[in-house]
Scaffold this active site. Structure first.
Site, PDB file in Angstrom:
ATOM      1  N   VAL A 209       0.824  -1.207   0.000  1.00 38.59           N
ATOM      2  CA  VAL A 209       0.000   0.000   0.000  1.00 38.59           C
ATOM      3  C   VAL A 209       0.862   1.263   0.000  1.00 38.59           C
ATOM      4  O   VAL A 209       1.844   1.364   0.738  1.00 38.59           O
ATOM      5  CB  VAL A 209      -0.980  -0.015   1.201  1.00 38.59           C
ATOM      6  CG1 VAL A 209      -0.237  -0.050   2.526  1.00 38.59           C
ATOM      7  CG2 VAL A 209      -1.942   1.161   1.122  1.00 38.59           C
ATOM      8  N   HIS A 210       0.519   2.192  -0.896  1.00 39.05           N
ATOM      9  CA  HIS A 210       1.293   3.435  -0.966  1.00 39.05           C
ATOM     10  C   HIS A 210       0.405   4.610  -1.334  1.00 39.05           C
ATOM     11  O   HIS A 210      -0.573   4.484  -2.049  1.00 39.05           O
ATOM     12  CB  HIS A 210       2.459   3.302  -1.950  1.00 39.05           C
ATOM     13  CG  HIS A 210       2.067   2.870  -3.335  1.00 39.05           C
ATOM     14  ND1 HIS A 210       1.779   1.552  -3.644  1.00 39.05           N
ATOM     15  CD2 HIS A 210       1.917   3.562  -4.486  1.00 39.05           C
ATOM     16  CE1 HIS A 210       1.475   1.467  -4.928  1.00 39.05           C
ATOM     17  NE2 HIS A 210       1.538   2.669  -5.472  1.00 39.05           N
ATOM     18  N   LEU A 211       0.819   5.747  -0.815  1.00 39.43           N
ATOM     19  CA  LEU A 211       0.077   6.994  -0.991  1.00 39.43           C
ATOM     20  C   LEU A 211       0.860   7.869  -1.963  1.00 39.43           C
ATOM     21  O   LEU A 211       2.065   8.067  -1.786  1.00 39.43           O
ATOM     22  CB  LEU A 211      -0.021   7.655   0.383  1.00 39.43           C
ATOM     23  CG  LEU A 211      -0.873   8.883   0.607  1.00 39.43           C
ATOM     24  CD1 LEU A 211      -2.313   8.636   0.188  1.00 39.43           C
ATOM     25  CD2 LEU A 211      -0.819   9.258   2.089  1.00 39.43           C
TER      26      LEU A 211
END
Length: 321
Positions: A209-211
């Site tokens: 998961v990455h923003l």
DNA sequence: GTTCTAGAAC
DNA sequence: GTTCTAGAAC
């Protein structure tokens, strides 16, 4: 943005960077200009100008390119699809990753340069794993399985409410630091600040998961397709602004619907190509690029004029930040 | 995620 | 003839 979540966790300490092991390709278009200053931003210590790091990347990238078949690349070249997970699980990212890849690190998050930036400024914020760190007393009973960190969907489905709030708050806090650094750099290179978008992709292609923290100019040689452009439009539904996710976790009654919407978001990438700023229809990508350059030049001129007259930017805080 | 390239669009 | 996209391959 992304406030209202909680007091910040730990302050980040600067670091060295790496995105996936992809060759960085800074280009002349990139605003990360020649000037080298010391960041004056509050939080972290040994900050080093983004521009310096990206320029250093050039030499790094040529070395990497010449040794493509080696370790960090999956067969055939190109960055590995789980490069981010490799970064996230490093026990000592600051010493493992060069400053050209790692922007910032804290005890539970990292900020890295996107290897193929889709705008003048484009970084990724990811939670480290284990989360929280083993040194944290809370970690004994609250370690979520690694699969829960695959993407936004698994974060929402496989983690309990408290855990996902912790992760999102940490990511949001790190994103805010990244935003501050970007704004500093915008001021130094262009003399004004412009909008930055912070959000998740509904269906990311890299695991972990990455923003995304991306400037809204969308001017970059790595932006090559309609899907690239659509995937960052905050108004389409494929790019999920972090503030929206924060609303979701405050009221998780419709969580299943929201997750289902994420899963079916791929079709949104085929939306006709229009400018994300003025919605004008574009017949092809080269025309969009020319059009976006024009937007940028005009916005800069307007802002600089306004600053000259009033000593401050035209755009209000709530509009832009 | 990118690269490569066939064939559609111009 | 050249430009551009989209799908396969990686």
């Amino acid at each position: 943005m992304g406030n209202c979540l909680a007091p910040l966790a730990q302050s980040s300490s600067s670091a060295t960077a790496e995105q996936d092991s992809a060759p960085q390709q800074p280009t002349p278009e990139q605003p990360l200009s020649p000037i080298s200053h010391v960041f004056s931003t509050s939080s972290s210590s040994s900050r080093q100008p983004i521009s310096d790091r990206v320029r250093r990347n050039k030499s790094v990238s040529s070395k990497v390119r010449n040794s493509r078949s080696s370790s960090i690349f999956s067969m055939g070249g190109g960055p590995s699809l789980d490069a981010l997970r490799n970064y996230a699980t490093l026990s000592n990212p600051t010493s493992s990753l060069p400053p050209s890849k790692l922007l910032l690190s804290s005890s539970n998050t990292l900020a890295v340069f996107d290897a193929y930036p889709k705008a003048k400024y484009h970084f990724l914020v990811l939670p480290r794993y284990p989360f929280p760190p083993l040194s944290n007393p809370e970690s004994k009973n609250s370690i979520a399985p690694l699969e829960a960190f695959d993407d936004l969907k698994s974060l929402l489905m496989k983690m309990n409410r408290e855990a996902r709030e912790d992760v999102l708050i940490s990511m949001s806090n790190m994103a805010r630091e990244v935003e501050e650094m970007i704004r500093d750099e915008m001021l130094k290179t262009e003399g004004f600040e412009w909008k930055i978008d912070v959000g998740f992709h509904a269906i990311p292609s890299m695991k972990h998961v990455h923003l995304h923290v991306i400037s809204d100019d969308r001017i970059s040689p790595s932006l090559k397709t309609k899907k690239h452009h659509n995937s960052f439009r905050p108004d389409l539904g494929f790019f999920i602004p972090i503030m929206e996710v924060q609303r979701w976790i405050e009221d998780d009654s419709n969580m299943q619907e929201r997750v289902d919407a994420l899963s079916s978001a791929e079709r949104l990438l085929n939306t006709p190509l229009t400018c994300h700023k003025c919605d004008e229809f574009m017949t092809n990508i080269p025309k969009l690029k020319t059009h976006l350059e024009k937007h940028f030049v005009e916005e800069r001129a307007a802002e600089l004029r306004h600053i000259a007259r009033h000593g401050t930017q035209r755009n209000s805080d709530e509009e832009m930040f």
